[in-house]
Design an enzyme around this catalytic site. Sequence first.
Site, PDB file in Angstrom:
ATOM      1  N   CYS A   1       0.835  -1.204   0.000  1.00 25.94           N
ATOM      2  CA  CYS A   1       0.000   0.000   0.000  1.00 25.94           C
ATOM      3  C   CYS A   1       0.867   1.250   0.000  1.00 25.94           C
ATOM      4  CB  CYS A   1      -0.912  -0.015   1.235  1.00 25.94           C
ATOM      5  SG  CYS A   1      -2.049   1.391   1.292  1.00 25.94           S
TER       6      CYS A   1
ATOM      7  N   CYS B   1      -0.137   4.711   6.985  1.00 26.29           N
ATOM      8  CA  CYS B   1      -0.849   4.528   8.256  1.00 26.29           C
ATOM      9  C   CYS B   1       0.016   3.716   9.215  1.00 26.29           C
ATOM     10  CB  CYS B   1      -2.180   3.828   8.014  1.00 26.29           C
ATOM     11  SG  CYS B   1      -3.210   4.624   6.751  1.00 26.29           S
TER      12      CYS B   1
ATOM     13  N   CYS C   1      -0.676  -0.043  10.352  1.00 26.09           N
ATOM     14  CA  CYS C   1      -1.008  -1.047   9.347  1.00 26.09           C
ATOM     15  C   CYS C   1       0.205  -1.844   8.887  1.00 26.09           C
ATOM     16  CB  CYS C   1      -1.675  -0.380   8.149  1.00 26.09           C
ATOM     17  SG  CYS C   1      -2.274  -1.571   6.925  1.00 26.09           S
TER      18      CYS C   1
ATOM     19  N   CYS D   1     -17.001  -9.154   3.982  1.00 25.03           N
ATOM     20  CA  CYS D   1     -16.346  -7.853   3.845  1.00 25.03           C
ATOM     21  C   CYS D   1     -15.170  -7.996   2.885  1.00 25.03           C
ATOM     22  CB  CYS D   1     -15.864  -7.357   5.205  1.00 25.03           C
ATOM     23  SG  CYS D   1     -17.183  -7.257   6.440  1.00 25.03           S
TER      24      CYS D   1
ATOM     25  N   CYS E   1     -20.039  -6.108   2.000  1.00 23.12           N
ATOM     26  CA  CYS E   1     -19.496  -4.787   2.340  1.00 23.12           C
ATOM     27  C   CYS E   1     -18.160  -4.636   1.645  1.00 23.12           C
ATOM     28  CB  CYS E   1     -19.322  -4.670   3.858  1.00 23.12           C
ATOM     29  SG  CYS E   1     -18.603  -3.093   4.399  1.00 23.12           S
TER      30      CYS E   1
ATOM     31  N   CYS F   1     -20.226   1.821   7.252  1.00 25.46           N
ATOM     32  CA  CYS F   1     -19.552   1.123   8.347  1.00 25.46           C
ATOM     33  C   CYS F   1     -18.277   1.895   8.625  1.00 25.46           C
ATOM     34  CB  CYS F   1     -19.253  -0.315   7.921  1.00 25.46           C
ATOM     35  SG  CYS F   1     -18.317  -1.253   9.132  1.00 25.46           S
TER      36      CYS F   1
ATOM     37  N   ARG G   1     -19.317  -3.752  16.474  1.00 27.31           N
ATOM     38  CA  ARG G   1     -18.635  -4.973  16.069  1.00 27.31           C
ATOM     39  C   ARG G   1     -17.273  -5.095  16.745  1.00 27.31           C
ATOM     40  NH1 ARG G   1     -17.799  -4.953  10.007  1.00 27.31           N
ATOM     41  NH2 ARG G   1     -20.057  -4.780  10.154  1.00 27.31           N
TER      42      ARG G   1
END
Length: 396
Positions: free
Chosen positions: A65, A69, A72, A109, A142, A202, A272
């Site tokens: 990626c 972040c 992550c 998801c 999702c 979400c 969740r």
Amino acid sequence: MDLLNTLVDKGLRRELPTREEALAVLATPDDELLDVVAAAGKVRRQWFGRRVKLNYLVNLKSGLCPEDCSYCSQRLGSKAEILKYTWLKPDEASKAAAAGVAGGAKRVCLVASGRGPTDRDVDRVSQTIEAIKEQNEGVEVCACLGLLSDGQADRLRSAGADAYNHNLNTSEGTYGDITTTHTYADRVETVHQAQAAGLSACSGLIAGMGESDSDLVDVVFALRDLDPDSVPVNFLIPFEGTPLAKEWNLTPQRCLRILAMVRFVCPDVEVRLAGGREVHLRSMQPLALHLVNSIFLGDYLTSEGQAGQADLDMIADAGFEVEGAGTTTLPGHRTDAGGGCGSHAGGCAPCGEGPEAQTGPEAQTAPAEAAGSQAARTDLVAVRRRGAGTDLAPNA
């Protein structure tokens, strides 16, 4: 306790607690923890009974990626030894999703690393959604693909997506300390785009990144303002090879207090229990079911979870039941708005809560001081080596 009685009364009326009350939940001593869980449990049962919704993650594209972040394992510059692979083909993703559905998952998801999808990526994911829906009647899908461009949410909706996940993760005030390649406002805008397209939003948070109690309350109130249908609460998994690898600020007791605070602020929202529960809650996971009404089944994006059957056993042993595919997740007053996914009838907002901002003293206690830092449990951080992107059977 007057505080807990007040919070229960407000939760049963869907009335927002004050910031002072939310902070007080995070500051309660361990001796009163079971009282806090019992109080929040009354609110949870009022709106969701003893049902637990199961969700299943499929990592469509892992690693590499360009975003930075800090939490992550897939970030730019990550040294974490995770699985790295490009896009799964629609039939591969559908096969992975079927394993989760067979294990009892009501929602699949679909997640892909990256800043955001290209139009070609949206086409690819649309084909995947169609393949999953064709083979798994009634399943909710999702998508979680990063920052959306104009029109992409509408295209996902047209392809059959029910929801879109994009987490706020932390407070606006501390967001720049965690990520520099995009902004907090970028994330809010993507949630709004999903909602405008009629997708169930979400949006949630990650706790344990060094934030203060005030930061936690800030992000949960900001989520409430977005009025999402689902709010995933993640607990930082400190992967070796990431900037936050040494952040071990959470105890099981603090995790339960955080979940209780989220439930009081978002009484009628799907809360969740997400990544990091096995690492930080450990043997106290069953208590969390009295606070949340939704969990992920099996493994996560780049880390392993406990065995899927162990999740099902935990739910049954704690006196809860898996929510059936034909059951509407959200209470009626949230589903009467019209449109939306199988969890609700209305256009969904991101997993978060939406409160009106209220005033009150803001404790600035750092989490390590508030909860007491715990010894690093690196033995519990297991990189995923099965399922999507491998030749091994998934954990579901």
